[in-house]
Design an enzyme around this catalytic site. Sequence first.
Site, mmCIF file in Angstrom:
data_model
loop_
_atom_site.group_PDB
_atom_site.id
_atom_site.type_symbol
_atom_site.label_atom_id
_atom_site.label_comp_id
_atom_site.label_asym_id
_atom_site.label_seq_id
_atom_site.Cartn_x
_atom_site.Cartn_y
_atom_site.Cartn_z
ATOM 1 N N TYR A 1 0.820 -1.230 0.000
ATOM 2 C CA TYR A 1 0.000 0.000 0.000
ATOM 3 C C TYR A 1 0.842 1.263 0.000
ATOM 4 O O TYR A 1 0.592 2.166 -0.804
ATOM 5 C CB TYR A 1 -0.988 0.030 1.182
ATOM 6 C CG TYR A 1 -2.009 1.143 1.040
ATOM 7 C CD1 TYR A 1 -3.078 1.013 0.171
ATOM 8 C CD2 TYR A 1 -1.872 2.338 1.750
ATOM 9 C CE1 TYR A 1 -3.998 2.049 0.011
ATOM 10 C CE2 TYR A 1 -2.777 3.368 1.601
ATOM 11 C CZ TYR A 1 -3.843 3.227 0.735
ATOM 12 O OH TYR A 1 -4.747 4.239 0.573
ATOM 13 N N TYR B 1 10.100 -11.729 1.310
ATOM 14 C CA TYR B 1 8.935 -12.232 0.584
ATOM 15 C C TYR B 1 8.565 -11.200 -0.473
ATOM 16 O O TYR B 1 8.117 -10.100 -0.153
ATOM 17 C CB TYR B 1 7.786 -12.463 1.567
ATOM 18 C CG TYR B 1 6.492 -12.963 0.973
ATOM 19 C CD1 TYR B 1 6.398 -13.482 -0.308
ATOM 20 C CD2 TYR B 1 5.327 -12.929 1.739
ATOM 21 C CE1 TYR B 1 5.193 -13.940 -0.825
ATOM 22 C CE2 TYR B 1 4.114 -13.397 1.247
ATOM 23 C CZ TYR B 1 4.060 -13.895 -0.035
ATOM 24 O OH TYR B 1 2.863 -14.353 -0.534
ATOM 25 N N ARG C 1 0.603 -8.626 -5.255
ATOM 26 C CA ARG C 1 -0.232 -8.242 -4.114
ATOM 27 C C ARG C 1 0.217 -6.925 -3.484
ATOM 28 O O ARG C 1 -0.603 -6.134 -3.027
ATOM 29 C CB ARG C 1 -0.216 -9.337 -3.046
ATOM 30 C CG ARG C 1 -1.080 -10.549 -3.390
ATOM 31 C CD ARG C 1 -1.098 -11.527 -2.229
ATOM 32 N NE ARG C 1 -1.957 -12.670 -2.487
ATOM 33 C CZ ARG C 1 -3.255 -12.736 -2.205
ATOM 34 N NH1 ARG C 1 -3.852 -11.699 -1.631
ATOM 35 N NH2 ARG C 1 -3.959 -13.817 -2.464
#
Length: 293
Positions: free
Chosen positions: A106, A132, A137
Amino acid sequence: MFSGSIPALATPFRDGQFDESAYRKLVEWQIENGSSGLVPCGTTGEASTLSNEEHHRVIEVCVDQAAGRVPVIAGCGSNDTNNALMHMKFCERVGVTAGLCVAPYYNRPSQAGLIAHFSYLAENSDLPIVLYNVPGRTVTDIEDETVVELVRKYPDRIVAIKDASGDLSRVADHRMGLDHDFCQLSGNDELWLPHAAAGGRGAISVTANVAPALCSEFHAAIAANELARARELNDRLFPLHYAMFSDASPAPVKYALSRVHEWFSCDVRLPLCNASNASRKAVDEALEHAGIL
Protein backbone atom coordinates in the site's frame (compact mmCIF):
# COMPACT_ATOMS: atom_id res chain seq x y z
CA MET A 1 18.55 -23.35 6.30
CA PHE A 2 15.34 -24.31 4.46
CA SER A 3 14.39 -26.67 1.65
CA GLY A 4 11.59 -28.87 0.41
CA SER A 5 7.83 -28.56 0.61
CA ILE A 6 6.84 -25.84 3.07
CA PRO A 7 3.09 -25.16 3.25
CA ALA A 8 1.84 -21.63 3.78
CA LEU A 9 -0.79 -22.78 6.23
CA ALA A 10 -4.43 -21.78 5.98
CA THR A 11 -5.89 -20.51 9.26
CA PRO A 12 -9.13 -22.33 10.15
CA PHE A 13 -12.04 -20.32 11.50
CA ARG A 14 -15.20 -21.65 13.11
CA ASP A 15 -18.05 -19.33 14.09
CA GLY A 16 -15.76 -16.43 13.25
CA GLN A 17 -13.01 -17.44 15.66
CA PHE A 18 -9.62 -19.10 15.25
CA ASP A 19 -10.19 -22.86 15.44
CA GLU A 20 -7.17 -23.93 17.47
CA SER A 21 -8.10 -27.62 17.54
CA ALA A 22 -8.35 -27.83 13.74
CA TYR A 23 -5.08 -25.92 13.36
CA ARG A 24 -3.24 -28.34 15.60
CA LYS A 25 -4.60 -31.23 13.53
CA LEU A 26 -3.49 -29.49 10.34
CA VAL A 27 0.04 -28.96 11.67
CA GLU A 28 0.27 -32.59 12.79
CA TRP A 29 -1.02 -33.88 9.44
CA GLN A 30 1.50 -31.75 7.58
CA ILE A 31 4.43 -33.06 9.58
CA GLU A 32 3.24 -36.66 9.33
CA ASN A 33 3.04 -36.30 5.54
CA GLY A 34 6.54 -34.99 4.98
CA SER A 35 6.31 -31.20 4.98
CA SER A 36 9.77 -29.86 5.76
CA GLY A 37 8.67 -26.59 7.35
CA LEU A 38 5.56 -24.58 8.22
CA VAL A 39 4.50 -21.00 7.53
CA PRO A 40 1.81 -19.62 9.84
CA CYS A 41 0.26 -16.21 9.20
CA GLY A 42 1.34 -15.73 5.61
CA THR A 43 -0.97 -14.58 2.82
CA THR A 44 -2.72 -17.97 2.75
CA GLY A 45 -3.11 -17.72 6.52
CA GLU A 46 -5.25 -14.57 6.10
CA ALA A 47 -2.84 -12.56 8.22
CA SER A 48 -4.39 -9.36 6.90
CA THR A 49 -7.67 -10.21 8.66
CA LEU A 50 -6.14 -11.20 12.02
CA SER A 51 -5.76 -8.91 14.99
CA ASN A 52 -2.24 -8.76 16.42
CA GLU A 53 -3.44 -10.89 19.34
CA GLU A 54 -4.85 -13.53 16.98
CA HIS A 55 -1.78 -13.33 14.75
CA HIS A 56 0.47 -14.12 17.69
CA ARG A 57 -1.76 -16.90 19.00
CA VAL A 58 -1.75 -18.67 15.62
CA ILE A 59 2.06 -18.53 15.55
CA GLU A 60 2.31 -19.69 19.16
CA VAL A 61 0.06 -22.69 18.49
CA CYS A 62 2.02 -23.63 15.36
CA VAL A 63 5.35 -23.54 17.23
CA ASP A 64 3.91 -25.49 20.14
CA GLN A 65 2.39 -28.21 17.97
CA ALA A 66 5.44 -28.51 15.72
CA ALA A 67 7.55 -28.97 18.87
CA GLY A 68 10.84 -28.47 17.05
CA ARG A 69 10.26 -31.24 14.49
CA VAL A 70 10.33 -28.82 11.53
CA PRO A 71 11.28 -25.15 11.23
CA VAL A 72 8.55 -22.54 11.55
CA ILE A 73 8.80 -19.48 9.28
CA ALA A 74 6.20 -17.11 10.69
CA GLY A 75 4.63 -14.24 8.81
CA CYS A 76 5.97 -10.99 10.26
CA GLY A 77 5.26 -8.61 7.40
CA SER A 78 3.55 -5.26 7.67
CA ASN A 79 3.35 -1.95 5.85
CA ASP A 80 4.38 -0.40 9.17
CA THR A 81 8.03 -1.14 9.99
CA ASN A 82 7.48 -0.87 13.74
CA ASN A 83 4.57 -3.31 13.59
CA ALA A 84 6.70 -5.77 11.62
CA LEU A 85 9.41 -5.48 14.28
CA MET A 86 6.83 -6.11 17.00
CA HIS A 87 5.86 -9.37 15.26
CA MET A 88 9.53 -10.36 14.99
CA LYS A 89 10.19 -9.66 18.67
CA PHE A 90 7.23 -11.87 19.60
CA CYS A 91 8.48 -14.62 17.30
CA GLU A 92 11.91 -14.50 18.92
CA ARG A 93 10.32 -15.09 22.31
CA VAL A 94 8.24 -18.11 21.28
CA GLY A 95 10.92 -19.97 19.33
CA VAL A 96 10.13 -19.25 15.68
CA THR A 97 12.94 -20.23 13.29
CA ALA A 98 12.65 -17.21 10.94
CA GLY A 99 10.32 -14.38 10.04
CA LEU A 100 8.71 -14.15 6.62
CA CYS A 101 8.78 -10.44 5.83
CA VAL A 102 6.79 -9.25 2.85
CA ALA A 103 7.58 -6.01 1.04
CA PRO A 104 5.52 -3.25 2.65
CA TYR A 105 2.22 -3.01 0.79
CA TYR A 106 0.00 0.00 0.00
CA ASN A 107 2.70 2.57 0.91
CA ARG A 108 4.62 1.77 -2.30
CA PRO A 109 8.10 2.52 -0.88
CA SER A 110 11.03 3.12 -3.21
CA GLN A 111 13.94 0.68 -3.38
CA ALA A 112 15.72 2.96 -0.90
CA GLY A 113 12.70 2.66 1.37
CA LEU A 114 12.77 -1.13 1.09
CA ILE A 115 16.46 -1.21 1.99
CA ALA A 116 15.80 1.05 4.99
CA HIS A 117 12.81 -1.09 6.09
CA PHE A 118 14.59 -4.44 5.94
CA SER A 119 17.81 -2.97 7.35
CA TYR A 120 15.91 -1.67 10.37
CA LEU A 121 14.40 -5.11 10.98
CA ALA A 122 17.76 -6.85 10.57
CA GLU A 123 19.51 -4.45 12.92
CA ASN A 124 16.87 -4.52 15.65
CA SER A 125 16.02 -8.21 15.85
CA ASP A 126 18.03 -11.42 16.06
CA LEU A 127 15.37 -13.37 14.14
CA PRO A 128 16.56 -14.56 10.71
CA ILE A 129 14.60 -12.97 7.86
CA VAL A 130 13.08 -14.60 4.81
CA LEU A 131 12.32 -11.87 2.28
CA TYR A 132 8.94 -12.23 0.58
CA ASN A 133 8.52 -10.68 -2.84
CA VAL A 134 4.98 -10.80 -4.22
CA PRO A 135 4.50 -7.64 -6.31
CA GLY A 136 1.13 -8.86 -7.60
CA ARG A 137 -0.23 -8.24 -4.11
CA THR A 138 2.04 -5.54 -2.69
CA VAL A 139 2.56 -3.49 -5.90
CA THR A 140 6.13 -2.91 -4.66
CA ASP A 141 8.77 -5.16 -6.24
CA ILE A 142 11.94 -6.03 -4.33
CA GLU A 143 14.29 -5.67 -7.29
CA ASP A 144 17.25 -8.00 -7.82
CA GLU A 145 19.82 -5.35 -6.95
CA THR A 146 17.98 -4.60 -3.72
CA VAL A 147 17.94 -8.28 -2.71
CA VAL A 148 21.66 -8.59 -3.43
CA GLU A 149 22.49 -5.41 -1.49
CA LEU A 150 20.48 -6.54 1.54
CA VAL A 151 21.93 -10.05 1.59
CA ARG A 152 25.49 -8.73 1.22
CA LYS A 153 24.85 -6.25 4.01
CA TYR A 154 23.27 -8.80 6.38
CA PRO A 155 24.49 -12.27 5.29
CA ASP A 156 23.79 -13.84 8.68
CA ARG A 157 20.43 -12.17 9.17
CA ILE A 158 18.72 -12.24 5.74
CA VAL A 159 18.87 -15.94 4.99
CA ALA A 160 16.35 -16.69 2.24
CA ILE A 161 13.75 -15.32 -0.16
CA LYS A 162 10.29 -16.47 -1.12
CA ASP A 163 9.97 -15.25 -4.69
CA ALA A 164 6.43 -15.00 -5.99
CA SER A 165 7.29 -12.53 -8.75
CA GLY A 166 6.81 -15.16 -11.47
CA ASP A 167 10.15 -14.16 -13.02
CA LEU A 168 12.36 -17.24 -13.17
CA SER A 169 15.39 -15.24 -14.32
CA ARG A 170 15.66 -13.89 -10.79
CA VAL A 171 16.93 -17.19 -9.44
CA ALA A 172 20.09 -16.88 -11.56
CA ASP A 173 20.29 -13.12 -11.03
CA HIS A 174 20.35 -13.60 -7.25
CA ARG A 175 22.88 -16.43 -7.47
CA MET A 176 25.19 -14.50 -9.78
CA GLY A 177 25.02 -11.38 -7.62
CA LEU A 178 26.11 -13.08 -4.42
CA ASP A 179 29.41 -14.62 -3.36
CA HIS A 180 27.84 -17.16 -1.01
CA ASP A 181 25.01 -19.68 -1.01
CA PHE A 182 21.57 -18.14 -0.57
CA CYS A 183 18.33 -20.06 -0.06
CA GLN A 184 15.77 -19.31 -2.76
CA LEU A 185 12.23 -20.68 -2.39
CA SER A 186 9.55 -20.52 -5.04
CA GLY A 187 6.37 -18.70 -4.10
CA ASN A 188 4.53 -19.99 -7.18
CA ASP A 189 3.55 -23.66 -7.09
CA GLU A 190 3.20 -23.89 -10.87
CA LEU A 191 6.82 -22.70 -11.26
CA TRP A 192 8.29 -24.97 -8.58
CA LEU A 193 9.92 -27.36 -11.06
CA PRO A 194 11.69 -24.78 -13.29
CA HIS A 195 12.57 -22.69 -10.23
CA ALA A 196 14.32 -25.73 -8.75
CA ALA A 197 16.12 -26.40 -12.03
CA ALA A 198 17.50 -22.85 -11.87
CA GLY A 199 18.80 -23.35 -8.34
CA GLY A 200 15.81 -23.11 -6.00
CA ARG A 201 15.68 -25.16 -2.81
CA GLY A 202 11.95 -25.78 -2.60
CA ALA A 203 8.68 -23.90 -2.31
CA ILE A 204 6.53 -22.12 0.22
CA SER A 205 3.42 -23.72 -1.18
CA VAL A 206 -0.33 -23.22 -1.18
CA THR A 207 -1.01 -26.61 -2.77
CA ALA A 208 0.93 -28.40 -0.02
CA ASN A 209 -1.88 -27.49 2.39
CA VAL A 210 -4.07 -30.14 0.79
CA ALA A 211 -1.46 -32.39 -0.90
CA PRO A 212 1.47 -32.52 1.56
CA ALA A 213 2.57 -36.05 0.76
CA LEU A 214 2.52 -35.49 -3.01
CA CYS A 215 4.37 -32.18 -2.69
CA SER A 216 6.97 -33.76 -0.41
CA GLU A 217 7.43 -36.64 -2.85
CA PHE A 218 7.69 -34.15 -5.71
CA HIS A 219 10.51 -32.27 -3.97
CA ALA A 220 12.27 -35.54 -3.15
CA ALA A 221 12.23 -36.48 -6.85
CA ILE A 222 13.70 -33.10 -7.77
CA ALA A 223 16.39 -33.38 -5.10
CA ALA A 224 17.32 -36.87 -6.32
CA ASN A 225 17.48 -35.57 -9.92
CA GLU A 226 14.74 -38.03 -10.90
CA LEU A 227 13.35 -35.79 -13.61
CA ALA A 228 10.88 -38.26 -15.10
CA ARG A 229 9.31 -38.88 -11.68
CA ALA A 230 9.27 -35.17 -10.91
CA ARG A 231 7.46 -34.46 -14.18
CA GLU A 232 4.94 -37.20 -13.48
CA LEU A 233 4.14 -35.75 -10.07
CA ASN A 234 4.12 -32.22 -11.45
CA ASP A 235 1.49 -33.27 -13.98
CA ARG A 236 -0.64 -34.73 -11.19
CA LEU A 237 -0.38 -31.56 -9.13
CA PHE A 238 -0.59 -28.96 -11.89
CA PRO A 239 -4.40 -28.58 -12.12
CA LEU A 240 -4.47 -28.23 -8.35
CA HIS A 241 -1.96 -25.38 -8.46
CA TYR A 242 -4.34 -23.39 -10.66
CA ALA A 243 -7.48 -24.46 -8.82
CA MET A 244 -6.05 -22.98 -5.61
CA PHE A 245 -6.38 -19.57 -7.28
CA SER A 246 -9.69 -20.11 -9.08
CA ASP A 247 -11.19 -17.63 -6.61
CA ALA A 248 -9.70 -15.17 -4.14
CA SER A 249 -7.12 -17.07 -2.09
CA PRO A 250 -7.35 -18.79 0.36
CA ALA A 251 -11.03 -19.57 -0.27
CA PRO A 252 -10.27 -22.41 -2.73
CA VAL A 253 -7.64 -24.08 -0.54
CA LYS A 254 -9.93 -23.88 2.48
CA TYR A 255 -12.69 -25.51 0.46
CA ALA A 256 -10.20 -28.19 -0.63
CA LEU A 257 -9.19 -28.85 2.97
CA SER A 258 -12.84 -29.13 3.98
CA ARG A 259 -13.26 -31.82 1.31
CA VAL A 260 -10.31 -33.80 2.66
CA HIS A 261 -10.92 -33.27 6.41
CA GLU A 262 -14.31 -33.01 8.07
CA TRP A 263 -12.71 -31.07 10.93
CA PHE A 264 -11.55 -28.18 8.67
CA SER A 265 -14.11 -25.44 7.94
CA CYS A 266 -14.04 -23.65 4.59
CA ASP A 267 -14.95 -20.31 6.22
CA VAL A 268 -12.96 -17.20 5.35
CA ARG A 269 -13.17 -13.69 6.78
CA LEU A 270 -14.55 -10.63 5.06
CA PRO A 271 -13.74 -9.02 2.71
CA LEU A 272 -13.14 -12.51 1.30
CA CYS A 273 -16.05 -14.79 0.46
CA ASN A 274 -16.24 -18.56 0.39
CA ALA A 275 -15.23 -20.21 -2.89
CA SER A 276 -17.73 -19.84 -5.72
CA ASN A 277 -19.49 -22.81 -7.29
CA ALA A 278 -17.18 -22.59 -10.32
CA SER A 279 -14.13 -22.57 -8.05
CA ARG A 280 -15.43 -25.54 -6.07
CA LYS A 281 -15.94 -27.47 -9.28
CA ALA A 282 -12.36 -26.70 -10.37
CA VAL A 283 -11.03 -27.77 -6.96
CA ASP A 284 -13.02 -31.02 -6.95
CA GLU A 285 -11.80 -31.92 -10.44
CA ALA A 286 -8.19 -31.11 -9.54
CA LEU A 287 -8.38 -33.17 -6.33
CA GLU A 288 -9.67 -36.11 -8.35
CA HIS A 289 -6.95 -35.65 -10.98
CA ALA A 290 -4.30 -35.69 -8.24
CA GLY A 291 -5.80 -38.83 -6.72
CA ILE A 292 -6.62 -37.09 -3.44
CA LEU A 293 -10.39 -37.68 -3.69
